[in-house]
Design a protein around this motif. Structure first.
Motif, PDB file in Angstrom:
ATOM      1  N   PRO A  20      33.651  30.831  31.941  1.00 51.58           N
ATOM      2  CA  PRO A  20      34.243  31.606  33.040  1.00 51.58           C
ATOM      3  C   PRO A  20      35.554  31.028  33.560  1.00 51.58           C
ATOM      4  O   PRO A  20      36.500  31.786  33.820  1.00 51.58           O
ATOM      5  N   ASP A  21      35.640  29.710  33.701  1.00 44.35           N
ATOM      6  CA  ASP A  21      36.873  29.115  34.216  1.00 44.35           C
ATOM      7  C   ASP A  21      38.041  29.356  33.266  1.00 44.35           C
ATOM      8  O   ASP A  21      39.176  29.592  33.709  1.00 44.35           O
ATOM      9  N   ASP A  22      37.770  29.297  31.963  1.00 42.08           N
ATOM     10  CA  ASP A  22      38.830  29.535  30.988  1.00 42.08           C
ATOM     11  C   ASP A  22      39.291  30.993  31.026  1.00 42.08           C
ATOM     12  O   ASP A  22      40.491  31.280  30.932  1.00 42.08           O
ATOM     13  N   LEU A  23      38.336  31.901  31.156  1.00 40.37           N
ATOM     14  CA  LEU A  23      38.688  33.319  31.242  1.00 40.37           C
ATOM     15  C   LEU A  23      39.500  33.593  32.501  1.00 40.37           C
ATOM     16  O   LEU A  23      40.499  34.329  32.470  1.00 40.37           O
ATOM     17  N   ASP A  24      39.100  32.993  33.602  1.00 41.02           N
ATOM     18  CA  ASP A  24      39.848  33.166  34.850  1.00 41.02           C
ATOM     19  C   ASP A  24      41.284  32.680  34.699  1.00 41.02           C
ATOM     20  O   ASP A  24      42.229  33.327  35.172  1.00 41.02           O
ATOM     21  N   ARG A  25      41.467  31.539  34.027  1.00 42.96           N
ATOM     22  CA  ARG A  25      42.817  30.973  33.912  1.00 42.96           C
ATOM     23  C   ARG A  25      43.727  31.845  33.061  1.00 42.96           C
ATOM     24  O   ARG A  25      44.883  32.077  33.417  1.00 42.96           O
ATOM     25  N   ILE A  73      43.504  35.031  32.542  1.00 45.88           N
ATOM     26  CA  ILE A  73      43.793  36.244  33.319  1.00 45.88           C
ATOM     27  C   ILE A  73      44.816  35.940  34.412  1.00 45.88           C
ATOM     28  O   ILE A  73      45.744  36.723  34.646  1.00 45.88           O
ATOM     29  N   ASP A  74      44.665  34.788  35.054  1.00 39.87           N
ATOM     30  CA  ASP A  74      45.606  34.408  36.121  1.00 39.87           C
ATOM     31  C   ASP A  74      47.033  34.305  35.602  1.00 39.87           C
ATOM     32  O   ASP A  74      47.979  34.765  36.252  1.00 39.87           O
ATOM     33  N   LYS A 117      47.846  38.409  35.815  1.00 39.07           N
ATOM     34  CA  LYS A 117      48.362  38.311  37.185  1.00 39.07           C
ATOM     35  C   LYS A 117      49.783  37.750  37.203  1.00 39.07           C
ATOM     36  O   LYS A 117      50.627  38.200  37.980  1.00 39.07           O
ATOM     37  N   SER A 126      40.188  36.925  24.353  1.00 38.55           N
ATOM     38  CA  SER A 126      40.713  36.821  25.720  1.00 38.55           C
ATOM     39  C   SER A 126      42.217  37.042  25.728  1.00 38.55           C
ATOM     40  O   SER A 126      42.749  37.795  26.560  1.00 38.55           O
ATOM     41  N   THR A 146      44.454  40.269  27.411  1.00 37.12           N
ATOM     42  CA  THR A 146      45.543  40.115  28.378  1.00 37.12           C
ATOM     43  C   THR A 146      46.823  40.765  27.873  1.00 37.12           C
ATOM     44  O   THR A 146      47.602  41.322  28.661  1.00 37.12           O
TER      45      THR A 146
END
Length: 262
Positions: free
Chosen positions: A106-111, A113-114, A118, A157, A161
């Motif tokens: 999850p942390d890798d996916l969040d990064r 995406i960020d 984003k 991933s 993106t």
């Protein structure tokens, strides 16, 4: 062209690879360059600033994280404060992750995406706001990828993106046209950079094959017969940054040597 009339381009992720090649090419085209990258890349930023200046153009280095909208706004403020009004914003910064879907944390996916979604979104917002405030219009250009058209295994991933960048580019082109802002993206294929070295390493480990064989398999599918160089991509960005592309917006253009067709 006098210094006061010179065009200014801001490039994120400009410290190395494709970003650096774009900075050097646009300097050769006569643009002054705002060289933006993360703070850890300060030495690389300084090198690119010197390379731009060696080509007879002005340059300034700025640092920040595109995943932070305040950083993006500050990068523009600092860069334009040094070089003048902005004409071209290139949202080149991005990261890759090489993992099978089942292994992504999850942390890798969040990064990713960020940074890759984003970050591009914040860059589009901030660049458009700058152009509107200037009353000048301008050009916004982003880094998509070949995987925005056809994903690769172990790059789910990253692929997701870059598909998002392609869609955002189309939507932004629709919204920003009334402000005389064009929005396009470039989609590199297999480029001789550290990212593809990592992809080859992970794929060959997974499949139990010799290092270099995964990359070679990709080369075998390139009609041009070779891996792309950062300078190949920079030539396309030169076109997207210049007046010859004024009637073009909402497009994501493949520059892959003939792998995909759109």
């Amino acid at each position: 062209m006098s210094e006061n009339e010179s065009r200014v381009a801001l490039i994120t992720g400009a410290g190395r690879g494709i970003g650096r090649a774009i900075a050097e090419r646009l300097a050769e085209d006569g643009l002054d360059i705002i060289v933006a990258d993360v703070p850890d890349a300060q030495a690389n930023i300084d090198d690119v600033v010197r390379a731009v200046e060696a080509r007879g153009r002005r340059a300034v280095g700025v640092t920040g994280d595109v995943a932070d909208p305040e950083d993006v706004a500050r990068i523009i403020t600092e860069g334009t404060g040094a070089l003048g009004d902005l004409n071209v914003f290139i949202a080149n910064a991005g990261i890759a992750q090489v993992d099978e879907i089942l292994d992504v944390k999850p942390d890798d996916l969040d990064r990713i995406i960020d940074v890759n979604i984003k970050g591009v979104y914040y860059c589009y917002q901030a660049a458009a706001r700058q152009f509107i405030a200037q009353g000048t219009g301008g050009k916004i250009i982003a880094a998509a990828s070949i995987v925005a058209f056809r994903p690769f295994p172990v790059l789910a991933s990253y692929s997701a993106t870059k598909w998002a960048v392609r869609g955002l580019t189309q939507a932004a082109a629709m919204e920003f046209a009334k402000h005389k802002i064009t929005v396009n993206a470039y989609a590199p294929g297999v480029v001789g950079t550290a990212m593809w070295d990592l992809i080859d390493e992970r794929l060959t480990e997974r499949d139990g094959k010799p290092r270099g064989s995964a990359l070679q398999a990709q080369v075998d599918n390139i009609l041009a017969g070779r891996v792309s160089e950062p300078s190949d991509v920079a030539k396309l960005v030169s076109y997207l940054s210049g007046p010859d592309s004024d009637h073009m917006t909402g497009q994501t253009v493949l520059i892959d040597g003939g792998i995909n067709f759109s």
